[in-house]
Design a protein around this motif. Structure first.
Motif, short mmCIF file in Angstrom:
data_model
loop_
_atom_site.label_atom_id
_atom_site.label_comp_id
_atom_site.label_asym_id
_atom_site.label_seq_id
_atom_site.Cartn_x
_atom_site.Cartn_y
_atom_site.Cartn_z
N VAL A 143 53.08 56.13 13.07
CA VAL A 143 53.40 57.27 12.21
C VAL A 143 52.65 58.48 12.74
CG1 VAL A 143 53.85 55.89 10.14
CG2 VAL A 143 51.52 56.69 10.60
N VAL A 151 56.15 47.57 5.18
CA VAL A 151 57.08 48.04 6.20
C VAL A 151 57.21 46.96 7.29
CG1 VAL A 151 57.71 49.97 7.71
CG2 VAL A 151 56.35 50.39 5.68
N HIS A 183 58.87 51.30 10.96
CA HIS A 183 59.37 52.59 10.47
C HIS A 183 60.67 52.97 11.15
CE1 HIS A 183 55.69 53.58 8.20
NE2 HIS A 183 55.06 52.94 9.17
#
Length: 436
Positions: free
Chosen positions: A42, A60, A64
């Motif tokens: 991220v 997650v 992602h």
């Protein structure tokens, strides 16, 4: 991608002005800004990138922005963005079918919820209605969600200011490293924890107990892998007293342990299975209860007194279909198993050999915890100030960690690669070295 430093400042200003955060005193907050992500990484608006070894809230699993899940949501949004739960919807049915395909035989029905908390809430409702009893037994080291009965079933500090629901009883579950039962072996821990559970059931009155609610592997409480025989023993106790067994797979399910369900590795079949998080990696809020045929049949003629406006929401259902299909096609659950067995387990064991501050290493798949201690003999937990400093060091090194109490939870997405694990292990190693 285009980065813009000014957007981080704007994000923080808006957050401070208008967003009320969970589990926090609001005045001192300075949250990490996240603008985008891909796979196991991220980044913020300025382009600072982090390797996500928290999977956010350990949800997650598919990573992602997986293109198959994004595409499934996009396609469904173009077709039908929302519809009420009383209707029949093809995407909802396909999602339910895919979920029960991974459940044990004798599970054909899914009740969809908005997340894990209300999944546990409705499992408790089902258990009470089925058994015609009231009490729910759960463990002190647990987290089941922040709604009425779910938070009362929770064992940690978050329960105490929120105990508004009735009929909840707590016991100690197995945790050999800090045994409540003076056990020195996994076998002793299982036997004594089961004796404790049965004695509490007997003392409370078995005829008053509707269900036993357990996280298959307690997650936030410390990735407490059950010792051999424990879950099978709980099943036997429930059978003896006519009690419904609910296994909370919200965090442990859908690949986290390297299996579709964590309980698949423990010779146990529950009566109700709760899920959320990993079923679609949190791309759209969703959860649910997988209901055994014996319990579901009761409601063929009896009205089930529960419902949610967004139960089986089409966008959530589409995200489940996209996620589970991609996980199966790409071998993502198998990757989690391999990473745990061949990469994480030896690497974390090597870290523990190197750093005396690591008192215990436990886990499986991509679901691990390093328990840190100030003294290896007394097992005194590492103080909060040092845990905070460790977290700061890891963030500065480009790792987004999951730090809870005196533990580092090593919980990357199920799609994590060998090289990404090596990168994270190096950061853990360097951060732990700062403790001296």
């Amino acid at each position: 991608m285009t980065f813009d430093n000014t957007l981080d400042a704007r994000t923080l200003a808006l957050d401070s002005a208008h967003v009320f955060h969970s589990w926090s005193a609001q005045g001192a907050l300075s949250p990490l800004v996240i603008a985008g992500g891909l796979g196991s990484r991220v980044w913020d608006h300025a382009g600072t990138t982090y390797l996500d070894f928290s999977s956010q809230l350990v949800n997650v699993n598919i990573g992602h922005q997986h293109p198959a899940v994004v595409a499934a949501i996009t396609e469904q949004a173009g077709l039908l963005a929302t519809i009420g739960p009383a209707t029949a919807n093809l995407t909802r049915g396909e999602a339910a079918r895919r979920i029960v395909e991974h459940a044990p035989d004798g599970f054909e029905k899914v009740f969809f919820t908005n997340g894990g908390a209300d999944a546990n809430e409705n499992a408790i409702r089902l258990a009470r209605l089925h058994a015609g009893r009231d009490k729910i037994v759960s463990t002190y080291r647990s987290y089941h969600g922040n709604t009425g009965a779910a938070i009362a079933s929770t064992g940690d500090w978050r329960r105490i200011p929120n105990e508004y629901a009735r009929g909840h009883v707590h016991v100690f579950g197995p945790y050999l490293y800090r045994s409540e039962f003076w056990a020195t072996t996994p076998e002793q821990e299982a036997e004594r924890a089961l004796h404790h559970l049965e004695r509490v059931i007997q003392a409370e009155g078995p005829e008053s107990i509707a269900g036993v609610l357990l996280e298959t592997i307690p997650g936030t409480a410390g990735v407490l892998v059950p010792p051999p025989g424990y879950l099978a023993g709980v099943r036997a106790i429930c059978d003896t007293y006519g009690i419904v067994l609910i296994l909370d797979e919200v965090m442990a399910g859908f690949g986290r342990t390297g299996r579709w369900f964590a309980f698949d590795g423990y010779d146990v079949t529950p009566d109700l299975i709760t899920f959320a998080k990993g079923v679609n990696s949190g791309y759209v809020p969703v959860g649910g209860v997988i209901i055994s045929d014996a319990i579901a049949k009761q409601f063929d003629d009896q009205v089930f007194p529960g419902g949610l406006t967004y139960s089986g929401h089409p966008l959530a259902a589409a995200s489940i279909v996209g996620a589970l299909d991609a996980m199966a096609a790409e071998g993502i659950v198998e990757n989690a198993a391999r990473i745990g067995r061949d990469v994480l387990a030896p690497a974390l064991a090597e870290l523990a050999e190197k750093h005396a501050v690591i008192g215990d290493v436990r886990g499986e798949g991509v679901f691990w915890a390093l328990e840190l201690v100030a003294d290896a003999e007394t097992r005194e937990p590492l103080p909060a100030a040092q845990m905070g400093a460790l977290k700061k060091t890891m963030l500065q090194a480009g790792l987004l960690p999951f730090v809870q109490d005196n533990r580092i939870h090593v919980v990357p997405p199920c799609v994590v690669t060998d090289d990404e694990v090596a990168e994270a292990i190096d950061i853990y190693d360097r951060a732990l070295s700062t403790l001296g």
